[in-house]
Design a protein around this motif. Structure first.
Motif, short mmCIF file in Angstrom:
data_model
loop_
_atom_site.label_atom_id
_atom_site.label_comp_id
_atom_site.label_asym_id
_atom_site.label_seq_id
_atom_site.Cartn_x
_atom_site.Cartn_y
_atom_site.Cartn_z
N GLU A 34 41.51 -3.22 2.63
CA GLU A 34 40.45 -2.78 1.72
C GLU A 34 39.35 -2.10 2.52
OE1 GLU A 34 37.24 -4.67 -1.43
OE2 GLU A 34 39.24 -5.59 -1.26
N PRO B 205 35.41 0.50 -3.46
CA PRO B 205 36.51 0.02 -2.62
C PRO B 205 37.77 0.85 -2.77
CG PRO B 205 36.22 -1.42 -4.51
CD PRO B 205 35.07 -0.45 -4.53
N GLY C 87 41.91 0.78 -1.60
CA GLY C 87 42.96 -0.08 -1.09
C GLY C 87 44.10 0.73 -0.50
#
Length: 277
Positions: free
Chosen positions: A180, A187, A189
């Motif tokens: 992350e 955020p 990923g």
């Protein structure tokens, strides 16, 4: 194929294959094997950091670095994380992602993060498939700070087209590692998904995280304090054989990029997300 694949000891078979690929035999045999492997998969040897006869095994060659500057870093918020084929790209709606036509899987189950829907529902995902021909190091697609890593032990099913269309929840049962990265848009990923012969996932910034090792396989969640600074084009990790990367982008990314990306079937690491679908 299904019956045979189901009964194979996929984790053990993958470890054996890894040992075989990294066997350092006589130099003449290693050179011949690497050259044959490159010819078989049409690998451009001119892009490799070193001459093929400087590698110690097929496995060493497989995770070769590229010559400096051969994949220039594109402009914009994000770039592609790997040399690969894009197999899926869509909005993350209803807390699900698309595995194949008519087949979905759970975002929460995939990430094993109770906050996943808060972070990524309403955003976008992109699935990248790496075949043996491809360069197998994965690079950061964004500038930001690495805050968390989740290691999720699991199965090692193949991730080819047959598997994605026939094995339910394939990406939520296979072994995987989620990085992350906190960015200006929220955020992001980067999920490494293991597969048969590809259980060995290594991270460049944390050598304690490794896939398909002997011993107990236990879920790990590491939070980094302070966070680890990364930038577009920085190496994140590698696969020991071909597999899959799934990118998770927040809603702000979708608002900025939806309908503005040129997602050809084959892309190169560090290439910009530009153009129009």
């Amino acid at each position: 194929m299904s019956a045979i694949t189901r009964i194979l000891p996929k984790r053990r078979l993958s470890r054996w294959m890894g040992h075989l690929m990294h066997w350092e035999g006589p130099k003449w045999w290693t050179n011949l094997s690497i050259k044959s492997f490159a010819n078989m998969y049409n690998i451009n040897l001119d892009e490799a950091e070193k001459s093929y006869n400087e590698y110690t095994s097929i496995g060493d060659f497989f995770v070769r670095r590229l010559k400096s500057g051969i994949r220039p870093i594109g402009e914009g918020f994000a770039v592609h994380p790997a040399d690969s084929k894009i197999t899926q790209c869509a909005a993350i709606d209803g807390g699900t992602l698309i595995q194949a036509k008519g087949i979905t899987y759970s975002l929460k189950g995939f990430t094993q993060d109770p906050e996943a829907e808060k972070k990524w529902a309403g955003g976008m995902f992109m699935t990248y498939y790496l075949c043996p021909t491809d360069y197998h190091r994965v690079h950061s697609p964004v500038d930001g700070e690495i805050t968390d890593v989740r290691y999720m032990p699991g199965q090692l099913w193949p991730v080819n087209e047959w598997s994605t269309t026939n094995i339910k929840d394939l990406f939520t049962v296979n072994e995987r590692v989620l990085i992350e990265i906190q960015t200006e848009l929220g955020p992001v990923g980067v999920m490494f998904v293991g597969a048969t012969n590809v259980g060995y996932i290594c991270l460049s910034f944390d050598e304690s995280i490794k896939g398909n090792q002997k011993g107990p396989h236990i879920f790990q969640h590491k939070k980094y304090t302070p966070e680890i600074l990364t930038h577009k084009g920085a190496e994140l990790g590698m696969f020991r054989m071909g597999s899959t990367v799934v990118m998770l982008y927040p809603p702000a990314f979708r608002q900025k990029y939806e309908g503005k990306m040129d997602l050809g079937p084959v892309v190169r690491v560090n290439a910009p997300l530009t153009g129009k679908i």
